[in-house]
Design an enzyme around this catalytic site. Structure first.
Site, short mmCIF file in Angstrom:
data_model
loop_
_atom_site.label_atom_id
_atom_site.label_comp_id
_atom_site.label_asym_id
_atom_site.label_seq_id
_atom_site.Cartn_x
_atom_site.Cartn_y
_atom_site.Cartn_z
CG ASP A 197 -2.30 0.62 0.86
OD1 ASP A 197 -2.30 1.80 0.47
OD2 ASP A 197 -3.34 -0.06 0.97
CG HIS A 274 -4.35 2.19 -2.07
ND1 HIS A 274 -4.42 2.91 -0.90
CD2 HIS A 274 -5.61 2.17 -2.55
CE1 HIS A 274 -5.66 3.30 -0.68
NE2 HIS A 274 -6.41 2.87 -1.67
CD GLU A 338 -9.99 4.08 -1.05
OE1 GLU A 338 -10.79 4.64 -0.30
OE2 GLU A 338 -8.92 3.57 -0.65
C1 ACM Z 1 -10.94 -0.29 0.48
O1 ACM Z 1 -11.40 -0.26 1.61
N1 ACM Z 1 -10.33 0.79 -0.02
C2 ACM Z 1 -11.04 -1.45 -0.36
#
Ligand code: ACM
Length: 620
Positions: A197, A274, A338
């Site tokens: 991440d 991420h 995201e």
């Molecule tokens: C997530 O909670 N961004 C998958």
């Protein structure tokens, strides 16, 4: 019910109550069918364990269990015994080789006074053993009793997942194994390991050593909430975090360990977003290599993501080749969530890519990206899982969708005939959310996911047709660790909510009953988890609620939510402790007119774990 019988039942120790009177014999998750019978099997040092497949990994697991718990003397291969002399008394028979077609992962467990028998193929045998272990009451060293009954059992879903984010905070191999142990105890079968991440890259990749040399550490970490009313901007701990990562040998060790407990590990390598930790290590994977990327130090989204160049894809393919070699399961999770596309919108390369590939816009890049990754994985026999954002701009052809932003994505994917794993935050399946609304709860990302909400989550949305519903292959809960830095807090957030998840994942909805689950079985299991060395959130007293009640006379029945724990109380507004009065009978109060009593309660377990303090106002 006669009063004397009721009193006798109340006097039974809870563990025996859970097993003898409970329709599920105390087992979590609730089995498909349970038929209790009278009596008990006595396990002694003379008990013989007879097996037909001595080298099977389920048998090895059971041998280890017996050894660690100082139970039974020997495990004997049935083939070594003359069939005419096969013992029929004081035996545990474990049969893996038989013709009946049990449902997938199913088992049958029979217990009478002379004999215990489990029949199950592979995983089914393992789950039969887990149910048996939940029924064993150790009485003295080497001896135990097991209540008699017949159980037939199989899971509702083939995918029963629990996730752990090791990027925001790292958890070592010993903890990961402990996590896997408790998952297996509750018949979960998929460990989703969130390995990369923005704030850390935690898996060794031989071809790109800087991923861990640079990407596995950050200069400092945000203190307190990153957003919301209590956030303090620019407050950091000024303490380097890391380097923390798993070597490839450690990854193999975990995968093998999980397999010994019938758990498949799904690694997650996040892309295209991420990805800051990877960009800090290899800036050429980003759209602005000169920018000076650094590993994330705070939480939330970042604009910098992988740039969809050939160079980036080739590096990702190299990384995924090593990941595929390490993880033999059929799934790899490639993230996909995201991605805010800010960097792509600014990038000349991306503008040209949209024209060259005739993409609609930056959403088109997202699906172009995920489709390329999926194709790479598919040609190597691996199926891609992605978060529900992978629906944006068109879904990769064979992808499995993990629905986290509610159920909408999961529903849309199932309607497109894609497999779906339900893990909606709105369904209580984000275990980083708070377990109560009390300010006494430890710092969390917020939200509200109490045990009852987790328990009541139904993974198959009613809008799906019968055929579409078959695409819901399972359910999972997620433990994101921005605000979880220690094993003890991870366990606090996990337990007992994971027990509720396991029942949604395994049990038939008609066998679910929150009252039975929370007041009888969970109470017993929390005491068991104490003995197993796990931390957990101690529920507040059964019957306590954060409310104001009006009246003159009160009779309150408050009982312990954990077997062997005590409920202490005060009525003078002070914080209750182990030195305060114990609720052992209904509490009776007369509140004078226009008067009020503040009743505060706390639950303290025999190992000293404490609940938050519950406050009830009694007003006249
Ligand atoms: C997530 O909670 N961004 C998958």
């Amino acid at each position: 019910m006669k009063k004397s019988l009721l009193l006798a039942l109340l006097a039974l120790p809870l563990s025996l109550f859970a097993q003898k009177e409970d329709p599920n014999m105390g087992i979590i998750p609730a089995p498909t069918s349970v038929h209790r019978t009278r009596g008990e099997f006595k396990l002694t040092p003379e008990t013989l364990v007879l097996v037909d497949s001595p080298n099977h990994k389920a048998i090895k697991f059971f041998k280890d269990y017996l050894l660690k718990n100082n139970l039974a003397t020997s495990v004997t291969d049935m083939a070594m015994i003359d069939p005419k002399k096969m013992p029929t008394k004081n035996v545990i028979v474990l049969s893996l080789n038989f013709k009946d077609n049990l449902p997938a992962e199913g088992y049958e467990l029979h217990i009478d006074e002379n004999r215990v028998e489990i029949k199950g193929h592979g995983a089914g045998m393992f789950y039969g053993m887990q149910s048996l272990i939940q029924l064993i009451n150790k009485t003295s060293p080497g001896s135990a009793t097991i209540p008699c009954g017949n159980i037939k059992d199989h899971p509702r879903f083939g995918y029963r997942g629990m996730h752990l984010d090791v990027a925001r905070h790292f958890f070592d191999v010993a903890f990961v194994k402990k996590y896997i142990d408790v998952m297996a105890f509750y018949k979960l079968n998929t460990f989703h390991w969130h390995l990369t991440d923005d704030q850390g890259w935690r898996i060794e990749i031989k071809k790109y050593p800087k991923l861990t040399e640079i990407g596995s550490k950050r200069a400092q970490t945000k203190i307190g909430r990153a957003a919301g009313p209590t956030a303090i901007p620019d407050l950091y701990d000024n303490t380097p975090y890391g380097p923390y990562f798993y070597t490839q040998d450690q990854i193999r060790e975990v995968v093998e360990y999980a397999s010994s407990k019938f758990i498949n590990v799904v690694p997650e390598i996040e892309m295209p977003s991420h990805a800051l930790a990877a960009l800090a290590a290899y800036p050429e994977m980003g759209c602005d290599p000169g920018k000076g990327y650094k590993v994330g130090e705070t939480w939330g989204g970042f604009d910098d993501v992988f740039c969809p160049t050939d160079e980036t894809f080739n590096m990702l393919y190299d990384i995924l080749r090593e990941v595929i070699d390490l993880f033999p399961g059929k799934y790899i999770h490639a993230g996909g969530d995201e991605c805010n596309k800010v960097a792509w919108k600014k990038s000349e390369f991306c503008r040209q890519l949209i024209i060259d590939k005739q993409l609609k816009n930056e959403d088109g890049i997202q699906s172009y990206f995920m489709e390329k990754i999926e194709k790479f994985l598919n040609t190597r026999g691996v199926q891609m899982i992605g978060w529900d954002e992978i629906l944006e701009g068109g879904l990769a052809p064979n992808a499995v969708v993990m629905s986290w932003r509610g159920e909408k994505g999961g529903i849309a994917a199932a309607q497109l005939n894609h497999d779906v794993i339900m893990t909606p935050a709105s369904g209580g399946l984000y275990f980083d959310h708070a377990q109560s609304k009390s300010s006494q709860e430890p710092l969390s990302i917020g939200g509200f996911a109490p045990l009852e909400k987790v328990y009541n989550y139904e993974p198959v949305p009613s809008v799906l047709s019968k055929e579409q519903a078959k695409h819901v292959i399972g359910v999972q809960a997620n433990l994101w660790t921005e605000y979880i830095a220690t094993p003890s807090k991870a366990e606090y957030m996990l337990l007992p909510r994971m027990l509720a998840l396991s029942e949604s994942a395994w049990s038939d909805p008609k066998d679910k009953d929150y009252r039975n689950f929370s007041q009888s079985r969970v109470a017993h299991h929390l005491a068991v988890l104490d003995k197993m060395g796990y931390n957990y959130r101690v529920p507040t007293a059964v019957g306590a609620s954060d409310t104001t009640m009006k009246g003159g006379k009160f009779k309150l029945e408050l009982s312990s939510p954990v077997e062997g724990a005590t409920v202490h109380y005060t009525i003078d507004g002070s914080e209750p402790s182990e030195n305060d009065l114990v609720c052992s009978a209904p509490l009776e109060f007369t509140v004078p007119e226009r008067g009020a009593i503040t009743l505060k309660t706390i639950v303290i377990t025999s190992s000293g774990k404490k609940s938050i303090v519950n406050t009830m106002k009694l007003e006249n």
